[in-house]
Structures are given as C-alpha cells and as structure tokens.
Design an enzyme around this catalytic site. Structure first.
Site, mmCIF file in Angstrom:
data_model
loop_
_atom_site.group_PDB
_atom_site.id
_atom_site.type_symbol
_atom_site.label_atom_id
_atom_site.label_comp_id
_atom_site.label_asym_id
_atom_site.label_seq_id
_atom_site.Cartn_x
_atom_site.Cartn_y
_atom_site.Cartn_z
ATOM 1 C CG ASP A 1 -97.281 76.397 69.565
ATOM 2 O OD1 ASP A 1 -96.297 75.832 70.171
ATOM 3 O OD2 ASP A 1 -97.304 76.834 68.478
ATOM 4 C CG ASP B 1 -91.988 87.327 66.753
ATOM 5 O OD1 ASP B 1 -92.122 88.121 67.299
ATOM 6 O OD2 ASP B 1 -92.279 87.047 65.543
ATOM 7 C CB THR C 1 -100.396 84.498 64.330
ATOM 8 O OG1 THR C 1 -99.713 84.788 65.187
ATOM 9 C CG2 THR C 1 -102.004 85.174 64.024
ATOM 10 C CG LEU D 1 -101.507 81.072 59.679
ATOM 11 C CD1 LEU D 1 -102.985 81.299 59.454
ATOM 12 C CD2 LEU D 1 -100.954 82.647 59.798
ATOM 13 C CG ASP E 1 -96.940 64.430 59.668
ATOM 14 O OD1 ASP E 1 -96.859 63.076 59.396
ATOM 15 O OD2 ASP E 1 -96.675 65.128 59.014
ATOM 16 C CE1 TYR F 1 -96.219 72.758 62.259
ATOM 17 C CE2 TYR F 1 -95.696 72.347 64.470
ATOM 18 C CZ TYR F 1 -95.848 72.022 63.243
ATOM 19 O OH TYR F 1 -95.410 70.676 62.602
#
Length: 285
Positions: A143, A68, A183, A187, A172, A185
């Site tokens: 993202d 990925d 799907t 998720l 954080d 970080y």
C-alpha cells in the site's frame, strides 16, 4: 526448478545458519543454490538490501528467509528481475510466506524441485509524488499511505479517480492498497479484504471525521490522485507519504500523489494445497 538463490534477513536469529543448511540440501539434490549477501544501499529515498546484479542468470526461484517485512523488501528489490519468491517464515504472522524452518521445510523444497507448486502474480502499485521540489515515483506491493505528521491533528485532502473528484476528507490519513495489502493496514482501518487474484485498488480513509465515509474499491486500471488541501483552520498543512511501511517523502498543501497499477508484478510461489480463504481464517483469526 533447478536453480535457486537465498535472500536472508540477518537480523533474524540463526537465519544465516538456516540459509547455509538450505543451500547444502539443495546442492545435494543436484541443483544450484547461492546465498545473496545483504547490502544496504540507498536508491533515492528508498534503501535496498539485495543487489540484483549478484543474482545468477537463469535463477528459477528466490527463497526468502524472514517474515512478511523481508518478503516485501525482497519484492521491492527484485521487482524488475521477474523471478518468483518462496518465503520461509522466521518472523511473526508470516502471511506472505509458505513454509517454516522445521521438518516440513525439506518436503516443501523437494516439491519445488519436483515442480509441485503454483505461481501467483501479485499486483504492485506505482506512486508518483509531485511537489514544488520535483517528481519522484515509488513502488508498493502492499500500500501507499498519506498520513498526518502531527499527533492529534487531522489533515484535509481530496481524492480523485481518473481526474474526477471522488470525495473530500478530513482524517488521520488515507490508504491506497493492492489486494495483497488489503489484509494489512487497510484491514485494521476497517477496509475490505480483496482476493489476491483480483486486479483492484482499495481506497480507505483512516479515522475520517465523518459518519458515512467508507472504503472504495476501484478497477486496477484506474488512477487515484490524492491532493493535500488546507487544514481545519484554513492553514497550510503537511503530511508524509509512506510506501509499504517506509516513509518516502514529505508533502505540503497543494502537493499530490498519483497512484496506479505498476508494470511490475511480484510472483509468489505457493504450495499446491495453499488456499487464500483458509489462510485468512487461520492467520488473521
């Protein structure tokens, strides 16, 4: 499809050997295929590994050998070329890839050449970081994350949608993801899964210091602005901006990150029988 090129992650064992086998196989079928050599070049704050000028004109498909991470890197490097990507997984989960280096791979390549596939356009994001030192824009397929720099400390920030204050947080950090990145970080941080065809943006705080802070799903046509505020003790604070897992810039109190839909899309080649909901069930579970 008749004209291919192969992007290969040379850090994967036997990846280049696999690339050569694929190239020979495609050529024996009367089609064109070349291997694009890795080249590490820094473009501003971002490292690129594929020289787009080395991709032959008229290329129909880029075959990506890796996991990925390699797919995301390729999406960044060739975003403006408008060439679809077909992933062959040499990594772990392989959520973005369609094939594996086994006997099925040759059948999958045959179907690409025969036109038995579909192409899915995936939304990307632009993130513009504004500091006293200037303005820089980055791109993401998954993202953007604004994250704390110091372990154990929360950061404060305000989130605006189309210049209207959505909420203020101590957390954080915060994730702003595409449907593709939902799907990842997002998720893990408790955010929702979005179907890849939706043109939406998901905003998810990371471990917020609150009992009622949840994710927000907004239109892909909206603009999200994150403004770093003072810390818990009213002291100036600092954070890092991360694009698709790669640190891009440092920011301090008063700096902003504006995130919106990019004009560029990533086109991913899917097999005819690929189903998103089946993939979620099998890959994530």
């Amino acid at each position: 499809m008749k004209k291919f090129c192969v992007i290969v992650n040379n850090d994967k064992e036997n990846a280049y050997i696999c690339a050569e086998k694929i190239t020979d196989y495609i050529k024996k079928l009367g089609c064109e295929c070349v291997i694009i050599e890795n080249c590490s070049e820094k473009n501003g704050c971002v490292v690129c590994y594929t020289d787009c000028t080395s991709i032959p004109e008229g290329t129909d498909c880029i075959i990506v050998l890796g996991g990925d991470g390699t797919m995301i890197q390729a999406a960044h490097d060739v975003a403006e070329c408008n060439i679809p990507l077909f992933g062959i997984n040499l990594g772990g989960v392989g959520y973005l890839t369609e094939s594996t280096p086994d006997d099925n791979m040759w059948k999958d390549i045959d179907e690409l050449i025969a036109g038995k596939y579909r192409i899915e356009k995936r939304m990307m994001l632009n993130g513009t970081v504004k500091t006293e030192g200037g303005t820089n824009t980055h791109r993401a397929l998954n993202d953007f994350v604004v994250n704390k720099r110091d372990i154990g400390n929360l950061i404060g920030f305000e989130v605006y949608v189309n210049d209207v204050l959505l909420d203020s947080f101590f957390a954080d950090g915060i994730i702003v993801s595409t449907p593709t990145g939902s799907t990842g970080y997002n998720l893990s941080a408790g955010g929702p899964i979005l179907a890849p065809q939706t043109e939406s943006i998901c905003v998810t705080p990371i471990c917020p210091h609150s009992l009622n802070d949840r994710s927000f799903v907004i239109s892909g046509d909206d603009t999200v602005k994150i403004k770093l505020t003072k810390g818990k003790n009213s002291n100036d604070d600092s954070a890092i901006v991360v694009s698709d897992g790669r640190k891009t810039e440092n920011i301090v109190t008063g700096d902003t990150v504006e995130i919106c839909k990019s004009d560029c899309y990533t086109s991913i080649v899917l097999k005819e029988d690929t189903n998103f909901y089946r993939r979620v069930r099998t890959k994530i579970n």
